[in-house]
Design a protein around this motif. Structure first.
Motif, PDB file in Angstrom:
ATOM      1  N   THR A   5     -18.142  -1.143  67.387  1.00 42.18           N
ATOM      2  CA  THR A   5     -18.788  -0.007  68.038  1.00 42.18           C
ATOM      3  C   THR A   5     -19.840   0.665  67.158  1.00 42.18           C
ATOM      4  OG1 THR A   5     -17.073   1.493  67.233  1.00 42.18           O
ATOM      5  CG2 THR A   5     -16.701   0.436  69.372  1.00 42.18           C
ATOM      6  N   ASP A   6     -19.830   0.367  65.882  1.00 41.61           N
ATOM      7  CA  ASP A   6     -20.796   0.980  64.981  1.00 41.61           C
ATOM      8  C   ASP A   6     -21.223  -0.064  63.957  1.00 41.61           C
ATOM      9  OD1 ASP A   6     -20.831   3.950  62.822  1.00 41.61           O
ATOM     10  OD2 ASP A   6     -22.395   2.544  63.418  1.00 41.61           O
ATOM     11  N   PRO A   7     -22.267  -0.834  64.232  1.00 41.19           N
ATOM     12  CA  PRO A   7     -22.652  -1.938  63.360  1.00 41.19           C
ATOM     13  C   PRO A   7     -23.208  -1.493  62.013  1.00 41.19           C
ATOM     14  CG  PRO A   7     -24.293  -1.625  65.084  1.00 41.19           C
ATOM     15  CD  PRO A   7     -23.136  -0.734  65.423  1.00 41.19           C
ATOM     16  N   GLU A   8     -23.568  -0.224  61.889  1.00 38.91           N
ATOM     17  CA  GLU A   8     -24.122   0.260  60.633  1.00 38.91           C
ATOM     18  C   GLU A   8     -23.023   0.382  59.583  1.00 38.91           C
ATOM     19  OE1 GLU A   8     -26.581   4.103  58.843  1.00 38.91           O
ATOM     20  OE2 GLU A   8     -26.159   3.932  60.980  1.00 38.91           O
ATOM     21  N   ILE A   9     -23.258  -0.181  58.411  1.00 36.57           N
ATOM     22  CA  ILE A   9     -22.264  -0.147  57.337  1.00 36.57           C
ATOM     23  C   ILE A   9     -22.243   1.249  56.710  1.00 36.57           C
ATOM     24  CG2 ILE A   9     -21.613  -1.075  55.096  1.00 36.57           C
ATOM     25  CD1 ILE A   9     -22.766  -3.732  55.937  1.00 36.57           C
ATOM     26  N   ARG A  10     -21.049   1.801  56.573  1.00 36.17           N
ATOM     27  CA  ARG A  10     -20.872   3.101  55.946  1.00 36.17           C
ATOM     28  C   ARG A  10     -20.338   2.903  54.530  1.00 36.17           C
ATOM     29  NH1 ARG A  10     -17.344   6.966  59.487  1.00 36.17           N
ATOM     30  NH2 ARG A  10     -18.434   8.553  58.233  1.00 36.17           N
ATOM     31  N   HIS A  11     -20.815   3.704  53.604  1.00 39.16           N
ATOM     32  CA  HIS A  11     -20.443   3.572  52.196  1.00 39.16           C
ATOM     33  C   HIS A  11     -19.681   4.817  51.745  1.00 39.16           C
ATOM     34  CE1 HIS A  11     -22.970  -0.027  51.413  1.00 39.16           C
ATOM     35  NE2 HIS A  11     -23.700   0.482  52.388  1.00 39.16           N
ATOM     36  N   PHE A  12     -18.571   4.579  51.058  1.00 36.38           N
ATOM     37  CA  PHE A  12     -17.731   5.668  50.579  1.00 36.38           C
ATOM     38  C   PHE A  12     -17.379   5.463  49.114  1.00 36.38           C
ATOM     39  CE2 PHE A  12     -16.925   5.149  55.109  1.00 36.38           C
ATOM     40  CZ  PHE A  12     -17.117   6.441  55.578  1.00 36.38           C
ATOM     41  N   ARG A  13     -16.856   6.518  48.522  1.00 38.79           N
ATOM     42  CA  ARG A  13     -16.388   6.411  47.139  1.00 38.79           C
ATOM     43  C   ARG A  13     -15.053   5.674  47.088  1.00 38.79           C
ATOM     44  NH1 ARG A  13     -13.573   9.679  43.144  1.00 38.79           N
ATOM     45  NH2 ARG A  13     -14.558   9.397  41.095  1.00 38.79           N
ATOM     46  N   THR A  14     -14.124   6.053  47.995  1.00 43.92           N
ATOM     47  CA  THR A  14     -12.785   5.464  47.979  1.00 43.92           C
ATOM     48  C   THR A  14     -12.281   5.283  49.402  1.00 43.92           C
ATOM     49  OG1 THR A  14     -12.405   6.867  46.024  1.00 43.92           O
ATOM     50  CG2 THR A  14     -10.539   5.582  46.838  1.00 43.92           C
ATOM     51  N   LEU A  15     -11.515   4.226  49.593  1.00 43.68           N
ATOM     52  CA  LEU A  15     -10.916   3.923  50.891  1.00 43.68           C
ATOM     53  C   LEU A  15      -9.419   3.691  50.695  1.00 43.68           C
ATOM     54  CD1 LEU A  15     -10.985   2.969  53.894  1.00 43.68           C
ATOM     55  CD2 LEU A  15     -11.700   0.734  53.046  1.00 43.68           C
ATOM     56  N   PHE A  16      -8.613   4.298  51.567  1.00 45.05           N
ATOM     57  CA  PHE A  16      -7.151   4.172  51.489  1.00 45.05           C
ATOM     58  C   PHE A  16      -6.625   3.587  52.800  1.00 45.05           C
ATOM     59  CE2 PHE A  16      -8.552   7.687  48.887  1.00 45.05           C
ATOM     60  CZ  PHE A  16      -7.848   7.561  47.697  1.00 45.05           C
ATOM     61  N   ILE A  17      -5.875   2.482  52.692  1.00 48.59           N
ATOM     62  CA  ILE A  17      -5.312   1.799  53.860  1.00 48.59           C
ATOM     63  C   ILE A  17      -3.847   1.475  53.564  1.00 48.59           C
ATOM     64  CG2 ILE A  17      -5.379  -0.315  55.258  1.00 48.59           C
ATOM     65  CD1 ILE A  17      -8.368  -0.478  54.631  1.00 48.59           C
ATOM     66  N   SER A  18      -2.988   1.625  54.550  1.00 50.69           N
ATOM     67  CA  SER A  18      -1.591   1.245  54.351  1.00 50.69           C
ATOM     68  C   SER A  18      -0.988   0.709  55.642  1.00 50.69           C
ATOM     69  CB  SER A  18      -0.762   2.449  53.862  1.00 50.69           C
ATOM     70  OG  SER A  18      -0.447   3.318  54.937  1.00 50.69           O
ATOM     71  N   ASP A  19       0.187   0.129  55.514  1.00 51.23           N
ATOM     72  CA  ASP A  19       1.026  -0.269  56.646  1.00 51.23           C
ATOM     73  C   ASP A  19       0.282  -1.145  57.663  1.00 51.23           C
ATOM     74  OD1 ASP A  19       3.684   1.418  56.268  1.00 51.23           O
ATOM     75  OD2 ASP A  19       1.993   2.700  55.715  1.00 51.23           O
ATOM     76  N   VAL A  20      -0.302  -2.217  57.155  1.00 47.62           N
ATOM     77  CA  VAL A  20      -0.979  -3.193  58.009  1.00 47.62           C
ATOM     78  C   VAL A  20       0.046  -4.161  58.609  1.00 47.62           C
ATOM     79  CG1 VAL A  20      -2.769  -4.958  58.116  1.00 47.62           C
ATOM     80  CG2 VAL A  20      -3.042  -3.003  56.570  1.00 47.62           C
ATOM     81  N   HIS A  21       1.065  -4.509  57.830  1.00 47.77           N
ATOM     82  CA  HIS A  21       2.148  -5.391  58.265  1.00 47.77           C
ATOM     83  C   HIS A  21       1.630  -6.763  58.695  1.00 47.77           C
ATOM     84  CE1 HIS A  21       5.463  -2.467  58.039  1.00 47.77           C
ATOM     85  NE2 HIS A  21       4.530  -1.575  58.330  1.00 47.77           N
ATOM     86  N   LEU A  22       0.773  -7.361  57.870  1.00 52.70           N
ATOM     87  CA  LEU A  22       0.334  -8.730  58.123  1.00 52.70           C
ATOM     88  C   LEU A  22       1.554  -9.644  58.129  1.00 52.70           C
ATOM     89  CD1 LEU A  22      -2.803  -8.959  55.778  1.00 52.70           C
ATOM     90  CD2 LEU A  22      -2.772  -8.606  58.261  1.00 52.70           C
TER      91      LEU A  22
END
Length: 284
Positions: A5-22
């Motif tokens: 929905t938003d093809p523009e790449i966004r840049h951040f200092r830090t990204l936090f992700i958890s509980d994906v359960h691959l």
């Protein structure tokens, strides 16, 4: 089909992700892959339960999109992104390797993260503060099985409600919340984790584990929970000025997917994947 929905790449200092359960059929690996394609960060924290070792032990399930997520993270690491993996209870097999690097991804039990504006946050998964996980492993496994069943019921109900023209309603999220409310689990968990942050003399804490995305102040401690990629598809990002934002990616993809499905099909598409409601999503 994943819709960006938003093809523009966004840049951040830090990204936090958890509980994906691959490795779990409930994992929204395709949503996460889409998110990772359009979000870059100098540092990525994987805050536990990224791989679901519990379910993989019961029966092996590892489709291509799980490989794609892993390859995407490794590719980011090769290109210079610092990636820190803090294992949770479902991927506890990695807890025996603190300080080890796998393909450029470093493993740590917990970590202190300093934001751009000088604040310090304790980063951990949080399962060590879950009494059930710590003291009654069998009960935890049974609860995990029950959650799997709730997810399966959720898929069936979502298809039926879509065909009837009814709005999405998450049975699994409702059932989980009812139980957690009955024992005041979420509130107590947040208080205990905030107290751990206070003992570590930091300004806040970033955790996962309970699949309840939220950012709020608890007695002077900034409590941040990253949510999950099973239902809500949420992540926490730190901007370059130190400000945190909670992003609900499932809603953005879900809205676009519904639009495409409506145009392509003569009747409502009985999608099995729907984002959770955004009532718990807050911004700091």
């Amino acid at each position: 089909m994943t819709v960006n929905t938003d093809p523009e790449i966004r840049h951040f200092r830090t990204l936090f992700i958890s509980d994906v359960h691959l490795g779990s059929k409930a994992a929204k690996a395709d949503f996460l892959l889409d998110f990772l394609r359009t979000h870059e960060a100098e540092t990525i924290f994987l805050v536990g339960d990224i791989v679901d070792g519990w379910r993989l032990k019961r029966s092996w399930y590892w489709p291509q999109d799980c490989n794609d997520v892993v390859q995407k993270l490794l590719r980011k690491a090769r290109k210079g992104t610092r990636i820190v993996y803090i294992p949770g209870n479902h991927d506890e097999f990695l807890r025996g390797f603190p300080g080890t690097h796998f393909g450029g991804i470093e493993v740590a039990e917990r970590m202190i993260h300093e934001t751009a504006d000088g604040k310090k946050y304790l980063v951990l998964h949080g399962d060590e503060f879950d009494v059930v996980v710590r003291n009654a492993r069998l009960v935890a496994y049974l609860g995990d099985w029950a959650y799997d069943m709730a997810i399966n019921i959720n898929i069936l109900l979502a298809a039926i409600r879509r065909r009837l023209g009814m709005p999405y309603w998450s049975f699994s999220a409702w059932a989980k919340l009812q139980v957690k409310q009955a024992v005041n689990f979420i509130g107590e968990f947040q208080k205990v984790v905030a107290e751990e942050a206070r003992r570590n003399d930091v300004d806040g804490v970033i955790c996962g584990h309970i699949h309840h995305a939220v950012m709020e102040d608890i007695d002077g401690i900034h409590y941040v929970n990253t949510g999950d990629w099973v239902e809500s598809c949420t992540a926490i990002v730190e901007h370059h000025d130190g400000r945190f934002e909670l992003i609900s990616w499932g809603h953005r993809i879900g809205a676009a997917s519904k639009k495409v499905a409506t145009l392509a099909l003569p009747r409502p598409f009985p999608a099995a994947v729907e984002p959770a409601e955004a009532q718990d999503i807050q911004a700091a």
